[in-house]
Design a protein around this motif. Structure first.
Motif, short mmCIF file in Angstrom:
data_model
loop_
_atom_site.label_atom_id
_atom_site.label_comp_id
_atom_site.label_asym_id
_atom_site.label_seq_id
_atom_site.Cartn_x
_atom_site.Cartn_y
_atom_site.Cartn_z
N ASN A 148 0.83 -1.30 -0.03
CA ASN A 148 0.03 -0.07 -0.11
C ASN A 148 1.12 1.21 0.00
O ASN A 148 1.77 1.37 0.56
CB ASN A 148 -0.82 -0.03 1.22
CG ASN A 148 -2.38 0.31 1.23
OD1 ASN A 148 -2.82 0.06 -0.25
ND2 ASN A 148 -2.82 1.12 1.97
N SER A 383 -6.29 -5.87 -10.96
CA SER A 383 -6.02 -5.83 -9.55
C SER A 383 -7.05 -6.09 -8.53
O SER A 383 -6.90 -6.54 -7.28
CB SER A 383 -5.16 -4.53 -9.10
OG SER A 383 -4.20 -4.38 -9.87
N SER A 384 -8.36 -5.97 -9.01
CA SER A 384 -9.29 -6.17 -8.06
C SER A 384 -9.96 -7.58 -8.00
O SER A 384 -9.57 -8.52 -8.64
CB SER A 384 -10.55 -5.43 -8.66
OG SER A 384 -11.13 -5.90 -9.65
N GLN A 406 -15.39 -2.66 -2.92
CA GLN A 406 -15.32 -3.63 -1.50
C GLN A 406 -14.62 -4.93 -2.37
O GLN A 406 -15.09 -5.52 -3.06
CB GLN A 406 -16.38 -3.94 -0.90
CG GLN A 406 -16.40 -5.05 0.20
CD GLN A 406 -17.59 -5.85 0.27
OE1 GLN A 406 -18.07 -6.28 -0.62
NE2 GLN A 406 -18.16 -5.87 1.26
N ALA A 407 -13.38 -5.16 -1.62
CA ALA A 407 -12.52 -6.38 -2.31
C ALA A 407 -13.16 -7.58 -1.66
O ALA A 407 -14.09 -7.63 -0.73
CB ALA A 407 -11.22 -6.27 -2.03
N THR A 411 -12.43 -5.04 2.39
CA THR A 411 -11.59 -3.78 2.38
C THR A 411 -12.09 -2.87 1.50
O THR A 411 -12.66 -3.40 0.48
CB THR A 411 -10.10 -4.20 2.56
OG1 THR A 411 -9.77 -4.68 1.29
CG2 THR A 411 -9.43 -4.97 3.73
N ARG A 413 -11.06 -0.39 -1.29
CA ARG A 413 -10.01 -0.22 -2.30
C ARG A 413 -10.23 0.61 -3.23
O ARG A 413 -11.33 0.79 -3.62
CB ARG A 413 -9.61 -1.65 -2.81
CG ARG A 413 -9.14 -2.70 -1.79
CD ARG A 413 -8.31 -3.63 -2.30
NE ARG A 413 -6.93 -3.22 -3.08
CZ ARG A 413 -5.84 -3.32 -2.50
NH1 ARG A 413 -5.89 -3.61 -1.13
NH2 ARG A 413 -4.82 -3.02 -3.22
N ASP A 427 -3.99 0.87 -7.48
CA ASP A 427 -4.91 0.22 -6.60
C ASP A 427 -4.49 -0.24 -5.32
O ASP A 427 -3.34 -0.37 -5.06
CB ASP A 427 -5.04 -1.24 -7.25
CG ASP A 427 -6.49 -1.81 -6.65
OD1 ASP A 427 -6.58 -1.97 -5.55
OD2 ASP A 427 -7.33 -2.13 -7.56
N GLN A 428 -5.35 0.47 -4.43
CA GLN A 428 -4.77 0.63 -2.94
C GLN A 428 -5.91 0.33 -1.66
O GLN A 428 -7.03 0.63 -2.15
CB GLN A 428 -3.93 1.67 -2.35
CG GLN A 428 -4.56 2.98 -2.62
CD GLN A 428 -3.64 4.32 -2.70
OE1 GLN A 428 -3.27 4.69 -1.67
NE2 GLN A 428 -3.33 4.59 -4.13
N ASN A 429 -5.69 -0.04 -0.76
CA ASN A 429 -6.48 -0.17 0.46
C ASN A 429 -6.74 1.24 1.14
O ASN A 429 -5.55 1.80 1.85
CB ASN A 429 -6.08 -1.18 1.51
CG ASN A 429 -7.11 -1.54 2.49
OD1 ASN A 429 -8.02 -0.61 2.92
ND2 ASN A 429 -6.89 -2.48 3.26
#
Length: 676
Positions: A148, A383-384, A406-407, A411, A413, A427-429
């Protein structure tokens, strides 16, 4: 409304997979198994917990051997895939006591589950929801957590929450899955709560005061079909034109009206295109793409889109007369590409249309149309991972597409695309920085091309957030904001002392119990100045808000940005440089000028300098310096020996005009002095 395609809980027993058991560890991180073929569908999850009878479920005994602390940098990833894209399998993870730890019961292919890699013994239960004679392959792997980026260092906005009086309407407490919009021409904020449309008017005070009014569409104000029936209420306000659409869903019929005067009067419409779907309606609009032809002549400048789904697929119809009538509904994707459930339609400034989807193969994706809805292309974010809440997109002024989702691990993202969804970046949380482990109801909005906000409900408690019996997490409203094009985000808890829900929140559609009080989504928008406004339903009110039991409310609520940078840089606080004094004195036979400049604005003045001219001749500009708001800067200028008489010097703040100021007309000070 969401019609469920999977279950929340599981009961009974199942047959064994082949092999029947396996182990993953930090030294041997992957195991695989298979099962089938299956001929009989198991759809018991539609009506409640899954029931496993002979041949309708497969169980795989999974042992996880991991050292302490392993979960700080790893996850357990369980996936089930099959051959026929029209088939559908679901997976459930049970602990040693038979309690459900997690599930993946969407229409995605493959189904993917991400959970903490806690050591123990588990059962992976595979349910052939629609097997079509197919077999499956299961894989359990220990995988590294995605890296991240560091959180944003930009100052984060703050918010003030507003609720209407109970006397406004019975639907004040019936605001599950609300919509919100802003008429930039009038500043009116429009909010849909079930069959009611509310208007909120904010004044210019700080914090702003609000006036609420009920402007619901009904027979007496021009909309005979309004506010009478709803499976899915939806509202959309076109910022530029000020037109607001209010729609209630009745089967394949949309009962839609529009207003050009913020709900004072309404106009009836045909509602939707033929053949629209039965569920999850959404309305949006915006400019037409350059080069699109054969559109009827109309005085309304924007296209309007109505999209809905039929579980297995979804379609979108375009109106070329301001939403009065619609052309035929065009499929956005088939069941072989994506599951039916989708998010809300958004239109970019260049006319590109986007509809996000939570399960397109192994990823979440956007359905994209560049020809005003005549054809569509599915573009996944690789990435998802699929989730249980609909994703959302926000479109920047230059066309940047921000996706919040929502992954599979629950989480929140975010990712950004600069090429209409063909590729995705950063792509990040966005919830990790504030400890959020579960998130629902993503809602995204953008302003300037490099600025966007992502609102969601989040809980810092991990685990199965849909387990009504055991999940004890507390939910708050969070807003993550980026000011650098999605490279970094800063996230704030908007309701730190006022929970939105206690315990579980069900996102499983019609199989849910009372913990579906918030229904399926919320909404976010911006006003003309770029302030973020989140339309949400507060499910925890009264004694619940101060620690009492969950009361499953759905209170109409707006969180409005009250400080900080907005999503439009034109309204950023700016410095203002003024010359407060300029004096000339004689020192050892020569003259010198002393000039003081002050930053009277509301932001740092970077690289501020002072210029001076004497009797029309410019002197060298002073050295530049950063001047904080409220601070002063003094510079001296050598004037040399001066002839006797009157002299005029003009001091200028920011002589090269390199600092963007709130007032560019107050930078000069002229002083006349005499020498003897």
């Amino acid at each position: 409304l969401v019609l469920s395609t999977g279950a929340i809980g599981t009961v009974s027993t199942a047959r064994a997979a082949a092999p029947a058991a396996g182990t993953v560890s930090d030294t041997s991180p992957t195991t695989t198994w298979s099962g089938g073929p299956f001929a009989t569908p198991n759809v018991t999850g539609i009506a409640g917990p899954v029931t496993c009878t002979s041949g309708t479920c497969d169980d795989y005994a999974l042992t996880v051997n991991t050292p302490a602390g392993y979960g700080d940098s790893h996850q357990l990833r369980i996936s089930v895939d099959w051959t026929n894209p029209a088939a559908d399998f679901d997976i459930y993870l049970l602990d040693a006591a038979g309690n459900e730890v997690a599930s993946a019961a969407s229409s995605a292919k493959p189904e993917i589950m991400l959970v903490p890699p806690n050591a123990g013994t588990y059962t992976v239960r595979v349910v052939p929801f629609l097997p079509l004679g197919d077999s499956y392959t299961g894989t359990a792997s220990l995988v590294a957590l995605p890296a991240n980026p560091a959180p944003s260092t930009a100052p984060q906005p703050s918010f003030t929450t507003y609720v209407p009086p109970d006397s406004l309407s019975p639907n004040v407490h019936n605001a599950g899955e609300p919509s919100i919009g802003v008429n930039d021409k009038t500043g009116a904020v429009m909010y849909q709560a079930y069959t009611s449309t509310f208007k909120a008017t904010f004044d210019a005070s700080t914090p702003a005061k609000v006036t609420w009014s009920d402007v619901s569409a009904k027979l007496t104000n021009g909309c005979p079909q309004g506010s009478t029936t709803s499976l899915d209420p939806i509202l959309f306000t076109d910022h530029a034109t000020g037109r607001t659409f209010e729609s209630q869903l009745a089967g394949k019929t949309a009962l839609t009206c529009y207003s050009d005067d913020d709900g004072a009067t309404w106009n009836a419409t045909s509602g939707s295109g033929i053949n629209s779907g039965v569920d999850h309606q959404t309305i949006g609009g915006g400019p037409l793409p350059v080069g699109v032809s054969n559109l009827p002549t109309t005085s309304y400048p924007h296209a309007v889109y109505y999209c809905s789904q039929d579980i297995a697929d979804a379609s979108c119809a375009r109106s070329s007369d301001g939403g009065t009538t619609y052309g035929p509904a065009v499929p956005m994707y088939t069941m072989l590409e994506c599951g039916g459930l989708h998010g809300h339609v958004k239109v970019a400034p260049d006319g590109t249309v986007y509809v996000p989807n939570k399960g397109c193969g192994a990823n979440q994706a956007v359905a994209v149309s560049t020809d005003a809805g005549s054809s569509w292309t599915v573009r996944p974010n690789p990435s998802s991972t699929p989730g249980d809440s609909d994703p959302s997109v926000g479109i920047g002024a230059g066309g940047s597409v921000y996706m919040g989702y929502q992954a599979a691990d629950g989480t929140a993202r975010a990712a950004v695309s600069l090429d209409r969804g063909k590729t995705w970046l950063y792509d990040q949380n966005v919830g990790a920085q504030v400890g959020v482990q579960n998130a629902v109801f993503p809602a995204v909005v953008a302003g300037d091309d490099n600025r966007a906000s992502f609102a969601f409900l989040g809980s810092t408690t991990g685990g199965n957030y849909q387990d009504a019996a055991t999940f004890t997490g507390v939910w708050h409203l969070y807003v993550a904001t980026t000011y650098d094009g999605g490279k970094s985000w800063g996230t704030v808890d908007v309701t730190p002392t006022d929970p939105v829900q206690r315990g579980s929140i069900c996102t499983g559609g019609t199989t849910c119990g009372q913990d579906r009080n918030l229904l399926d989504f919320m909404d976010v928008t911006i006003d003309a100045q770029g302030r973020v406004l989140v339309g949400y339903a507060d499910g925890c009110t009264g004694a619940c808000a101060t620690g009492g039991a969950q009361n499953y409310d759905a209170l109409t609520s707006i969180a409005r940005q009250s400080s900080g940078l907005t999503l439009k840089s034109a309204y950023d606080p700016k410095p203002n440089l003024v010359i407060t004094s300029a004096t000339a004195t004689k020192v050892s036979g020569s003259w010198q000028a002393t000039v003081t400049m002050r930053n009277s604005g509301a932001a740092l003045a970077a690289g501020a300098s002072v210029g001076l001219s004497l009797d029309g001749t410019a002197l060298p500009v002073s050295a530049a310096a950063d001047l904080p708001e409220g601070a002063t800067l003094t510079r001296t200028f050598a004037l040399g020996k001066l002839t006797k008489g009157s002299h005029t010097m003009i001091a200028v703040a920011d002589p090269a005009n390199t600092v963007a100021e709130s007032n560019e007309s107050d930078n000069r000070l002229s002083v006349t002095f005499s020498t003897k």
